[in-house]
Design a protein around this motif. Sequence first.
Motif, PDB file in Angstrom:
ATOM      1  N   ASN A   1       0.728  -1.461   0.179  1.00 24.13           N
ATOM      2  CA  ASN A   1      -0.012   0.146   0.514  1.00 24.13           C
ATOM      3  C   ASN A   1       1.130   1.309  -0.209  1.00 24.13           C
ATOM      4  N   ASP A   2       0.541   2.410  -0.734  1.00 18.65           N
ATOM      5  CA  ASP A   2       1.075   3.443   0.079  1.00 18.65           C
ATOM      6  C   ASP A   2       1.383   4.578   0.827  1.00 18.65           C
ATOM      7  N   GLY A   3       0.595   3.614   1.783  1.00 18.21           N
ATOM      8  CA  GLY A   3       0.123   4.814   3.239  1.00 18.21           C
ATOM      9  C   GLY A   3       1.131   3.694   4.261  1.00 18.21           C
ATOM     10  N   TYR A   4       0.375   3.461   5.257  1.00 20.61           N
ATOM     11  CA  TYR A   4       1.085   2.270   5.955  1.00 20.61           C
ATOM     12  C   TYR A   4      -0.286   0.771   6.037  1.00 20.61           C
ATOM     13  N   GLY A   5       0.487   0.046   6.280  1.00 25.54           N
ATOM     14  CA  GLY A   5      -0.591  -1.365   6.485  1.00 25.54           C
ATOM     15  C   GLY A   5      -1.249  -1.348   7.237  1.00 25.54           C
ATOM     16  N   LEU A   6      -1.068  -0.686   8.237  1.00 29.24           N
ATOM     17  CA  LEU A   6      -1.975  -0.604   9.399  1.00 29.24           C
ATOM     18  C   LEU A   6      -2.256   0.717  10.433  1.00 29.24           C
ATOM     19  N   PHE A   7      -3.024   1.618  10.679  1.00 35.04           N
ATOM     20  CA  PHE A   7      -2.848   3.234  10.904  1.00 35.04           C
ATOM     21  C   PHE A   7      -4.012   3.259  11.596  1.00 35.04           C
ATOM     22  N   TYR A   8      -3.494   2.866  12.572  1.00 32.17           N
ATOM     23  CA  TYR A   8      -3.713   3.606  14.253  1.00 32.17           C
ATOM     24  C   TYR A   8      -3.868   5.071  14.158  1.00 32.17           C
ATOM     25  N   SER A   9      -5.247   6.113  14.842  1.00 29.92           N
ATOM     26  CA  SER A   9      -4.964   7.263  15.400  1.00 29.92           C
ATOM     27  C   SER A   9      -6.011   7.950  16.493  1.00 29.92           C
ATOM     28  N   THR A  10      -6.042   8.721  16.844  1.00 27.76           N
ATOM     29  CA  THR A  10      -6.650   9.339  18.506  1.00 27.76           C
ATOM     30  C   THR A  10      -6.776  10.941  17.275  1.00 27.76           C
ATOM     31  N   ALA A  11      -7.824  10.957  17.995  1.00 34.56           N
ATOM     32  CA  ALA A  11      -8.353  12.388  17.330  1.00 34.56           C
ATOM     33  C   ALA A  11      -7.768  13.653  18.694  1.00 34.56           C
ATOM     34  N   SER A  12      -8.152  14.788  19.060  1.00 38.71           N
ATOM     35  CA  SER A  12      -7.911  15.575  20.277  1.00 38.71           C
ATOM     36  C   SER A  12      -9.319  15.536  20.833  1.00 38.71           C
ATOM     37  N   GLY A  13      -8.787  15.309  22.263  1.00 37.96           N
ATOM     38  CA  GLY A  13     -10.185  15.801  22.398  1.00 37.96           C
ATOM     39  C   GLY A  13     -10.550  14.727  23.474  1.00 37.96           C
ATOM     40  N   THR A  14     -10.214  13.737  23.066  1.00 34.68           N
ATOM     41  CA  THR A  14     -10.968  11.857  23.096  1.00 34.68           C
ATOM     42  C   THR A  14     -10.480  11.686  24.426  1.00 34.68           C
TER      43      THR A  14
END
Length: 238
Positions: A73-86
């Motif tokens: 894939n042209d990004g990451y195989g696996l991408f986790y992220s959280t949103a500010s304020g959560t």
Amino acid sequence: KSGIRFNTTTEQAVLRNLYLSRHQVGLSLGGTNYSYAEELLLTDNYSHGITIDTNATNNTAQWTFFKCLSQRNDGYGLFYSTASGTAQTSVGDISLFSTYANKLGGAIFLGKSGAAIQGIRWFGGFVGEDGNHGIALSTHNTVEHKIEGVFAEIAGTSACGVDGTTAATNTGNGIWIDSNNGPVTIKDSVIVSNSYSGIYIAASRGHIVGCTLRANGVANVGGERNGIVIGIGNLYIA
């Protein structure tokens, strides 16, 4: 834009035997208290193979993965992220999950101050030939992460991305853990022949137990020809 996208909170979903290719994102997931994904192949997508994102009303990510491969894939195989304020985000088990030749890297976990990713549990699998770090953590965690039985090799040494059209990047550690991490354990893993040092760790507290590190630093970059590079924090090696 996604092969499959979950727009709202999902409960007790089961995804099995899926092939997702030539999308922007192969599989886009949101919050769940418990859902399960097994035997997925994510390949040749133009951004990430799998994304898991949280938001202010959807802050758990208890997706369990078993026997999945995210590759080229042209990004990451696996991408986790959280949103500010959560609130802090907990995640499910990741078992026998492999990445191969993803352009930006194998897997990355990006938390934020006040919106941490807690308790990563990754057991088995292969991360190899990705265009940057095999596994990268910047999570702001207080609950310990554990990476066990992973084979992380040859980051940045070969062509990567969609159809293998991106030349070798000559960058990347097998496992990269920055100072935005609390306790992390890496156990019984093999980290070999990566472009940069095998493990970079700057967590507040780390344990590296029973691991094999060999022939890392193949890009011959100054300061990146080591088995383990220790940033700040306390580290126990056995």
